[in-house]
Design a protein around this motif. Structure first.
Motif, PDB file in Angstrom:
ATOM      1  N   VAL A  31      -1.031   0.590   0.724  1.00 42.33           N
ATOM      2  CA  VAL A  31      -2.456   0.893   0.555  1.00 42.33           C
ATOM      3  C   VAL A  31      -2.745   2.316   1.002  1.00 42.33           C
ATOM      4  CG1 VAL A  31      -4.770   0.334   1.371  1.00 42.33           C
ATOM      5  CG2 VAL A  31      -3.210  -1.510   0.710  1.00 42.33           C
ATOM      6  N   TRP A  32      -2.159   2.701   2.134  1.00 45.06           N
ATOM      7  CA  TRP A  32      -2.374   4.073   2.604  1.00 45.06           C
ATOM      8  C   TRP A  32      -1.836   5.081   1.594  1.00 45.06           C
ATOM      9  CZ3 TRP A  32       1.120   7.993   3.545  1.00 45.06           C
ATOM     10  CH2 TRP A  32       0.577   9.141   4.121  1.00 45.06           C
TER      11      TRP A  32
ATOM     12  N   THR B 120      -5.126   5.729  10.253  1.00 44.07           N
ATOM     13  CA  THR B 120      -6.559   5.960  10.458  1.00 44.07           C
ATOM     14  C   THR B 120      -6.788   7.141  11.378  1.00 44.07           C
ATOM     15  OG1 THR B 120      -6.979   3.590  10.179  1.00 44.07           O
ATOM     16  CG2 THR B 120      -8.721   4.900  11.196  1.00 44.07           C
TER      17      THR B 120
ATOM     18  N   ARG C 255      -6.994  10.581   9.885  1.00 46.22           N
ATOM     19  CA  ARG C 255      -8.164  10.909   9.071  1.00 46.22           C
ATOM     20  C   ARG C 255      -9.436  11.079   9.894  1.00 46.22           C
ATOM     21  NH1 ARG C 255      -7.429   6.763   3.881  1.00 46.22           N
ATOM     22  NH2 ARG C 255      -5.373   7.512   3.240  1.00 46.22           N
TER      23      ARG C 255
ATOM     24  N   MET D 283      -1.468   4.833  -1.645  1.00 45.15           N
ATOM     25  CA  MET D 283      -2.283   4.897  -2.861  1.00 45.15           C
ATOM     26  C   MET D 283      -3.635   5.554  -2.617  1.00 45.15           C
ATOM     27  SD  MET D 283      -1.491   1.298  -4.832  1.00 45.15           S
ATOM     28  CE  MET D 283      -1.925   0.275  -3.417  1.00 45.15           C
ATOM     29  N   THR D 284      -4.138   5.482  -1.399  1.00 45.67           N
ATOM     30  CA  THR D 284      -5.451   6.058  -1.097  1.00 45.67           C
ATOM     31  C   THR D 284      -5.363   7.405  -0.398  1.00 45.67           C
ATOM     32  OG1 THR D 284      -5.546   4.844   1.004  1.00 45.67           O
ATOM     33  CG2 THR D 284      -6.483   3.773  -0.936  1.00 45.67           C
ATOM     34  N   ALA D 285      -4.154   7.827  -0.033  1.00 46.46           N
ATOM     35  CA  ALA D 285      -4.009   9.074   0.717  1.00 46.46           C
ATOM     36  C   ALA D 285      -4.217  10.292  -0.180  1.00 46.46           C
ATOM     37  CB  ALA D 285      -2.628   9.135   1.357  1.00 46.46           C
ATOM     38  N   ARG D 286      -4.646  11.364   0.431  1.00 38.81           N
ATOM     39  CA  ARG D 286      -4.765  12.629  -0.291  1.00 38.81           C
ATOM     40  C   ARG D 286      -3.393  13.291  -0.395  1.00 38.81           C
ATOM     41  NH1 ARG D 286     -10.047  14.940   3.027  1.00 38.81           N
ATOM     42  NH2 ARG D 286     -11.461  13.196   2.526  1.00 38.81           N
TER      43      ARG D 286
END
Length: 286
Positions: free
Chosen positions: A98-99, A199, A202, A101-104
């Motif tokens: 999940v991280w 987390t 970020r 796929m959602t990470a920049r």
């Protein structure tokens, strides 16, 4: 007077209901029935049977060891092991996936910059579906699965000394696979630890400073649970080995050392696959 349950079962062959020595009624079917909850999962439910078995292994290893006097299903033990490994790896893999796929892009590149140069990952070898740094997830999952498979299986080689009857050896080996129970919470603890780490990267610096003690507590608690699981796993294996094989000190020591070394080697090989592939490719081409 009957001194033990197995003796009672043996001496009561002449009578289906009463012991010929003391006259006490003996339920031979109950004596032969497994006390491992996992063996009765169809009656009590899979979820309840699984966690009752975890409780039995962790807190009542003496009862588990006594099962060597009864028939033990090797297939049931392997199924229990497979579910435990899944519980130990899937939550952490989900968090990392999940991280990812959602990470920049800069977050991914930072992680890649820490790991990829060490693993020397040649992106052209594996195909276009993995970009630079994307190898971290499949390689990490492969390393974790390999380590868990080895650490929950290699101990079985110590449970069949030649001094024991074959049937006793087979039962002890089957029981050894239940000792993986303490690692069941490992997946949740590692998932929490990874979630805190991702987390944290970020959050603004002032938030990190303000909630620093709470964040550190969460990280330490997660690692503490993982460490405790490893210690209990080792302890349960040693106790079961001693009680089922009646061995001395040398065999448990050898098993403990093996449990430390083999998973590390397996995980290291998995993580070093890019180096191995590149080396083989260079040898073949030259």
């Amino acid at each position: 007077m009957c001194s033990s349950a197995p003796t009672a079962a043996t001496t009561c062959k002449a009578s289906p209901a009463n012991c010929p020595e003391c006259g006490i009624a003996v339920d031979r079917e109950a004596l032969a029935r497994s006390q491992i909850p996992w063996s009765h999962r169809k009656q009590i439910g899979w979820w309840r049977a699984y966690w009752r078995t975890v409780k039995l292994v962790v807190f009542k290893s003496k009862i588990l060891a006594s099962e060597v006097a009864r028939p033990v299903s090797y297939r049931d033990a392997q199924l229990f092991r497979a579910i435990t490994i899944a519980l130990a790896i899937v939550p952490a893999v989900i968090v990392v996936g999940v991280w990812w796929m959602t990470a920049r892009d800069w977050e991914r590149s930072n992680l890649a910059g820490d790991v990829v140069p060490f693993s020397w990952y040649p992106t052209e070898i594996v195909g276009g579906w993995i970009t630079v740094g994307g190898s971290i997830i499949p390689l990490g999952a492969l390393a974790a699965i390999g380590a868990l498979l080895s650490v929950t299986g290699v101990q079985s080689y110590f449970f069949h000394p030649r001094s024991l009857p074959i049937i006793w050896q087979n039962r002890a080996v089957a029981l050894s696979y239940y000792t993986c129970a303490p690692i069941a919470p490992l997946g949740i603890s590692l998932a929490c630890w990874l979630a805190v780490i991702f987390t944290l990267a970020r959050l603004p610096i002032d938030t990190v400073i303000r909630f620093g003690p709470i964040i550190d507590l969460l990280r330490l608690s997660s690692l503490g649970v993982a460490g405790l699981s490893a210690l209990v796993f080792s302890f349960v294996n040693v106790r079961l080995l001693q009680r089922t094989t009646r061995c001395g000190v040398i065999r448990p020591m050898g098993m403990t050392i093996t449990l430390l070394i083999v998973p590390a080697i397996v995980a290291g090989v998995a993580l070093a696959l890019p180096i191995i592939i590149n080396f083989v490719r260079l040898v073949v081409h030259h």
